[in-house]
Design a protein around this motif. Structure first.
Motif, mmCIF file in Angstrom:
data_model
loop_
_atom_site.group_PDB
_atom_site.id
_atom_site.type_symbol
_atom_site.label_atom_id
_atom_site.label_comp_id
_atom_site.label_asym_id
_atom_site.label_seq_id
_atom_site.Cartn_x
_atom_site.Cartn_y
_atom_site.Cartn_z
ATOM 1 N N LEU A 198 24.616 61.687 43.624
ATOM 2 C CA LEU A 198 24.985 61.431 45.007
ATOM 3 C C LEU A 198 26.496 61.275 45.111
ATOM 4 N N PRO A 199 27.149 62.066 45.927
ATOM 5 C CA PRO A 199 28.618 61.977 46.056
ATOM 6 C C PRO A 199 29.066 60.577 46.462
ATOM 7 N N GLY A 200 30.107 60.100 45.795
ATOM 8 C CA GLY A 200 30.683 58.807 46.121
ATOM 9 C C GLY A 200 30.102 57.635 45.373
ATOM 10 N N ASP A 201 28.986 57.827 44.666
ATOM 11 C CA ASP A 201 28.341 56.688 44.008
ATOM 12 C C ASP A 201 29.229 56.080 42.921
ATOM 13 N N GLN A 202 29.739 56.934 42.028
ATOM 14 C CA GLN A 202 30.560 56.437 40.921
ATOM 15 C C GLN A 202 31.818 55.699 41.417
ATOM 16 N N PRO A 203 32.649 56.300 42.275
ATOM 17 C CA PRO A 203 33.856 55.572 42.708
ATOM 18 C C PRO A 203 33.537 54.325 43.518
ATOM 19 N N MET A 204 32.467 54.366 44.306
ATOM 20 C CA MET A 204 32.138 53.191 45.111
ATOM 21 C C MET A 204 31.745 52.021 44.230
ATOM 22 N N GLN A 205 30.965 52.268 43.185
ATOM 23 C CA GLN A 205 30.588 51.201 42.254
ATOM 24 C C GLN A 205 31.826 50.628 41.570
ATOM 25 N N VAL A 206 32.718 51.498 41.151
ATOM 26 C CA VAL A 206 33.918 51.038 40.450
ATOM 27 C C VAL A 206 34.787 50.197 41.370
ATOM 28 N N TRP A 207 35.013 50.678 42.587
ATOM 29 C CA TRP A 207 35.908 49.964 43.491
ATOM 30 C C TRP A 207 35.321 48.629 43.940
ATOM 31 N N ALA A 208 34.001 48.547 44.031
ATOM 32 C CA ALA A 208 33.388 47.258 44.381
ATOM 33 C C ALA A 208 33.686 46.216 43.307
ATOM 34 N N VAL A 209 33.545 46.606 42.026
ATOM 35 C CA VAL A 209 33.836 45.677 40.931
ATOM 36 C C VAL A 209 35.327 45.358 40.888
ATOM 37 N N VAL A 210 36.173 46.366 41.109
ATOM 38 C CA VAL A 210 37.624 46.131 41.121
ATOM 39 C C VAL A 210 37.989 45.129 42.218
ATOM 40 N N ALA A 211 37.367 45.272 43.391
ATOM 41 C CA ALA A 211 37.666 44.350 44.489
ATOM 42 C C ALA A 211 37.271 42.918 44.122
ATOM 43 N N GLU A 212 36.129 42.750 43.474
ATOM 44 C CA GLU A 212 35.692 41.411 43.056
ATOM 45 C C GLU A 212 36.741 40.748 42.167
ATOM 46 N N PHE A 213 37.164 41.474 41.127
ATOM 47 C CA PHE A 213 38.062 40.864 40.156
ATOM 48 C C PHE A 213 39.498 40.774 40.682
ATOM 49 N N ALA A 214 39.878 41.644 41.603
ATOM 50 C CA ALA A 214 41.198 41.504 42.219
ATOM 51 C C ALA A 214 41.264 40.232 43.057
ATOM 52 N N ALA A 215 40.206 39.964 43.820
ATOM 53 C CA ALA A 215 40.159 38.721 44.587
ATOM 54 C C ALA A 215 40.114 37.510 43.665
ATOM 55 N N LEU A 216 39.467 37.653 42.513
ATOM 56 C CA LEU A 216 39.438 36.560 41.533
ATOM 57 C C LEU A 216 40.838 36.244 41.016
ATOM 58 N N VAL A 217 41.640 37.269 40.832
ATOM 59 C CA VAL A 217 43.022 37.044 40.380
ATOM 60 C C VAL A 217 43.784 36.229 41.424
ATOM 61 N N VAL A 218 43.633 36.579 42.697
ATOM 62 C CA VAL A 218 44.296 35.829 43.760
ATOM 63 C C VAL A 218 43.808 34.385 43.772
ATOM 64 N N LEU A 219 42.498 34.190 43.632
ATOM 65 C CA LEU A 219 41.931 32.844 43.598
ATOM 66 C C LEU A 219 42.499 32.040 42.433
ATOM 67 N N SER A 220 42.540 32.648 41.260
ATOM 68 C CA SER A 220 43.052 31.946 40.077
ATOM 69 C C SER A 220 44.500 31.542 40.265
ATOM 70 N N ALA A 221 45.298 32.433 40.839
ATOM 71 C CA ALA A 221 46.702 32.106 41.076
ATOM 72 C C ALA A 221 46.839 30.945 42.059
ATOM 73 N N ALA A 222 46.017 30.956 43.112
ATOM 74 C CA ALA A 222 46.081 29.882 44.104
ATOM 75 C C ALA A 222 45.714 28.540 43.490
ATOM 76 N N VAL A 223 44.758 28.532 42.576
ATOM 77 C CA VAL A 223 44.358 27.280 41.928
ATOM 78 C C VAL A 223 45.407 26.838 40.910
ATOM 79 N N LEU A 224 45.921 27.773 40.128
ATOM 80 C CA LEU A 224 46.914 27.429 39.111
ATOM 81 C C LEU A 224 48.179 26.840 39.730
ATOM 82 N N LEU A 225 48.552 27.330 40.907
ATOM 83 C CA LEU A 225 49.750 26.811 41.564
ATOM 84 C C LEU A 225 49.629 25.327 41.895
ATOM 85 N N GLN A 226 48.403 24.819 41.981
ATOM 86 C CA GLN A 226 48.196 23.416 42.325
ATOM 87 C C GLN A 226 48.148 22.511 41.098
ATOM 88 N N ALA A 227 48.195 23.106 39.899
ATOM 89 C CA ALA A 227 48.180 22.328 38.649
ATOM 90 C C ALA A 227 47.110 21.249 38.679
#
Length: 819
Positions: free
Chosen positions: A353-382
């Motif tokens: 099915l066209p789009g299946d492979q990139p859509m799965q990859v980008w969904a996981v990338v979005a999860e972990f990219a948001a996790l990076v932002v979350l981690s940075a926000a928490v680390l800044l508060q020590a």
């Protein structure tokens, strides 16, 4: 004279109300003298002047267990959660303890309606992560960014879940398997259709999944988040649990649900538009429309408009109606385009099915990219400044829990996809479309990623398990020492009467194993960080076009292991909900996860505390005789429903002080109830907590709500010149419960004192001790004793005779204070 609420009439919703599950009714049994109560007319002279209200722990304990009596009768509530009292059929309740049990297990253990959530554990973990954000005065920018990042993680998990559903139904079942003759014979009618109708049916099935999530979320919101008490507690900015709107989450869940539904519909619309065929301009337009819908949903989720702590308790506005129709319109467009594929021709030259492979990859990338932002926000508060003993995982519990949720969701999605591929008969899977031959099914690279992640998780879990067992043996050896150089917390030093070596060894082993709970942060960090690192690294490797043979074989093995482990986990967890005897295996973890409101993911399991806390608050206000708070006061509404005509006999109970007793998971509920009550009500109350995880787990993982400062404020509220009206009973053998406060002396680090503030700690340090130890087993035995006493660990606190004197002492203090 100040008006007060009227007395309680024992009855389920009304004076003549009763439960169909009981053999009698409250009115008949109470007037016959078979139910302990304090009559408002003063005729029950032997009744206790103080009512003990008990809240049970995990697993949905029965009213009989909570009240230590074989027969009970429901006196308030409904069929899901209610209040019960002891019933002495054919006898007399005179002189019996006046106790009432609040049984809330039905809110969290109905297996038939909770089975769906077993696949959505990742959603629950992201919700819990929100409440683990660092404590602080007010909500700083870093915390607001972290909360927004968590909501984005939740949206990415929904997109990944819907994409996985499309992979299973749309790609494997509708697109690839029929073309290769891999579907079973009973699906022959489906395989003989063209690819367009097959894809249309599959995408409508995915929309059905999305609709089911929407329906469950909406129905549980009406049953949980919409519950309220109308109470006006004494708000304290430093203790968010005292907020008037803290347990008012209906608006936030509704708004987030509209956004998630729209994003899920956008995924389906995109897959319906992508396959090649006629009318390319329309395909491009629909794909762009799907992107626009997803972008709007993302912007709304990331904005304060969906921030629970910003909008809790607010009234819906015109924007809510727009958002509701936005979600509905997105669903309608996706459904119309999916149905159009019955006639809209598709060129099925693509293997998958066209789009299946990139859509799965980008969904996981979005999860972990948001996790990076979350981690940075928490680390800044020590957050580690609060001290190692006062926060879990150096204060990084929020990103660790959210990361674990993403890892679990990725592995579950991988296991589900691989399981379906195996069921429909695929002899081989590959991510290289150029080498696809015959009956081979092409799976997204995330299946490999999840497989390798499963291997990493299993290896890490084994290593952590070995470390913890080794540590527990070393700790047991230390606690078992009997020489003069032994530590002050050793078994021999802790019991007043010495025992023989076998008993000391047995008790030290139990204590050491129970202490493993204190290493929960270590296990969480070691399980989450390496596994997430493996997932991301392998995803990058596959996206770059590389797939080394050893890693590919390992990933396939991991995927197979993931299928079996996931199936075993779901079967075991479901049996635990069906069988009360097995429930406690998972009950505590599940009940912790569902104690916290849905703040970042509307499709997660509902929060039972959204109902239990307001319901108990209302009950206590009526028991002690609080003042009415206006037309929206739930206590006033109950009073009106229970009224009886003059001259008609009814079990009307006199108002009296309340001893609130919480056991295990009931202790966080009890603390939250106390936080929501105004001080004028708390003046007529005392608190007894048993096997309490309020510091050991809640205080360390959720310091903004159960930290040392917050619990110190509760202790101060329950303290007078005559002492503190709070006892917390602690067993060293307990693997869940523990102290409410750090032991005096070196255990309270200077950083903690500085973080909490000098205005609280010095006062708290001079108050009478709240924590009291309970021996378990009660004595050390000799080696020739044929039947040594049992060790109960976390269980059976209510029957323990060592705890009863504390309840009697607190009740006596309340009776002396009674006006």
């Amino acid at each position: 004279m100040e008006q007060r609420l009227g007395p309680i009439t024992l009855g389920v919703g009304a004076a003549d109300g009763y439960s169909g599950d009981d053999l009698t009714n409250p009115r008949t049994a109470t007037l016959a003298g078979e139910v302990p109560y304090l009559a408002a007319d003063g005729t029950t002279l032997l009744a206790d002047p103080v009512l003990e209200l008990r809240i049970h722990g995990v697993g949905g304990a029965s009213a009989s267990d909570n009240l230590q009596t074989p027969a009970t009768v429901q006196v308030a509530g409904d069929g899901t959660a209610g209040f019960y009292r002891a019933w002495f059929p054919g006898g007399s309740a005179a002189g019996q303890p006046r106790r009432e049990a609040y049984c809330w297990g039905g809110l969290n253990t109905r297996a038939s309606s909770r089975a769906l959530y077993l696949m959505l554990v990742g959603f629950m973990l992201v919700n819990v992560a929100h409440w683990a954000l660092p404590a602080g005065r007010g909500r700083g920018l870093a915390n607001r960014v972290g909360a927004a990042a968590l909501r984005v993680v939740g949206l990415a998990l929904t997109v990944a879940f819907i994409t996985t559903s499309v992979t299973v139904l749309g790609d494997l079942v509708a697109w690839q398997a029929p073309a290769r003759g891999a579907l079973p014979s009973w699906l022959g009618w489906y395989a003989r259709r063209d690819v367009g109708p097959r894809l249309a049916l599959a995408l409508l099935g995915v929309l059905g999944v999305l609709g089911a999530l929407h329906w469950v979320s909406a129905s549980t919101t009406r049953s949980y988040e919409a519950w309220g008490s109308g109470v006006q507690p004494d708000e304290d900015d430093a203790w968010p649990l005292t907020g008037r709107r803290f347990w008012c989450g209906e608006l936030a869940v509704n708004r987030q649900r509209h956004c998630h539904v729209a994003a899920g519909a956008a995924v389906v619309l995109l897959f319906a538009a992508l396959p090649d065929g006629s009318a390319d301009w329309l395909r491009y337009f629909l794909a762009a429309l799907a992107g626009a819908i997803a972008f709007v949903a993302l912007a709304l989720v990331a904005s304060p408009w969906t921030d629970r702590q910003h909008i809790a308790g607010c009234a819906p506005g015109w924007g809510d109606a727009v958002a509701r129709w936005f979600g509905r319109a997105a669903l309608a467009v996706a459904a119309v385009v999916a149905v159009a594929r019955f006639w809209w021709r598709i060129d099925d030259h693509a293997h998958a099915l066209p789009g299946d492979q990139p859509m799965q990859v980008w969904a996981v990338v979005a999860e972990f990219a948001a996790l990076v932002v979350l981690s940075a926000a928490v680390l800044l508060q020590a957050p580690w400044r609060a001290g190692r003993r006062e926060v879990m995982g150096f204060g990084l519990a929020a990103p660790l829990l959210a990361g674990l949720g993403c890892v679990v969701a990725t592995i579950f999605g991988s296991a589900l996809t691989l399981a379906v591929a195996n069921v429909i008969g695929s002899p081989k899977v590959t991510v290289d479309a150029g080498r696809v031959r015959g009956e081979t099914l092409l799976l997204p690279s995330t299946v490999y990623v999840g497989g390798l992640g499963m291997i990493a998780a299993v290896l890490v879990a084994v290593l952590v398990g070995i470390y913890l067992l080794t540590w527990s043996r070393w700790e047991a050896d230390r606690l078992a020492r009997t020489d003069e150089a032994r530590d002050a917390d050793s078994v021999a030093s802790s019991y007043p009467v010495a025992g023989d070596e076998p008993s000391i060894r047995a008790v030290s082993t139990t204590w050491a194993r129970s202490a493993i709970t204190d290493h929960a942060a270590t296990g969480l960090a070691w399980l989450t960080v390496p596994t997430a690192g493996v997932l991301v690294a392998y995803l990058i490797t596959l996206s770059a076009g590389a797939n080394p043979a050893p890693l590919a074989r390992t990933a396939q093995v991991g995927g197979t292991i993931g299928v079996f482990l996931t199936a075993y986990f779901l079967a075991t967890l479901r049996s635990a909900f069906l069988d009360a005897s097995k429930r406690k295996r998972f009950g505590f973890v599940w009940d912790v996860g569902t104690f916290w409101p849905r703040a970042t993911h509307p499709f997660g399991p509902p929060c039972y505390a959204e109902r239990t806390v307001p319901e108990v608050v209302t009950r206590i206000r009526r028991m002690v005789g609080d003042v009415p708070l206006g037309p929206d006061d739930a206590a006033r509404a109950q009073e009106l429903a229970e009224r009886v005509p003059p001259g008609v006999p009814a079990p009307v109970e006199a108002q009296s002080p309340v001893l609130l007793t919480g056991y295990s998971q009931g202790t966080p509920i009890a603390v939250a109830v106390m936080a929501q009550l105004p001080q004028r009500v708390r003046e007529r109350m005392a608190l007894l907590t048993l096997a309490a995880p309020i510091r050991r787990l809640y205080g360390r993982a959720f310091p903004a709500y159960f930290g040392p400062d917050q619990l110190g404020r509760l202790r101060a509220a329950l303290t007078t010149d005559s002492g503190v009206r709070w006892r917390n009973l602690v067993r060293r053998s307990d693997y869940i419960g523990g102290r409410a406060f750090a032991a005096p002396g070196p255990e309270v680090a200077p950083e903690v004192r500085a973080e909490v503030g000098v205005d609280v700690v010095p006062a708290v340090r001079w108050l009478p001790e709240v924590d009291h130890g309970v021996y378990d087993p009660p004595v050390l035995w000799g080696k020739h004793d044929p039947s040594p006493p049992a060790t109960h660990r976390h269980s059976d606190f209510f029957p323990d005779p060592q705890g009863r004197p504390h309840a009697v002492e607190l009740s006596a203090e309340l009776a002396r204070r009674r006006p």
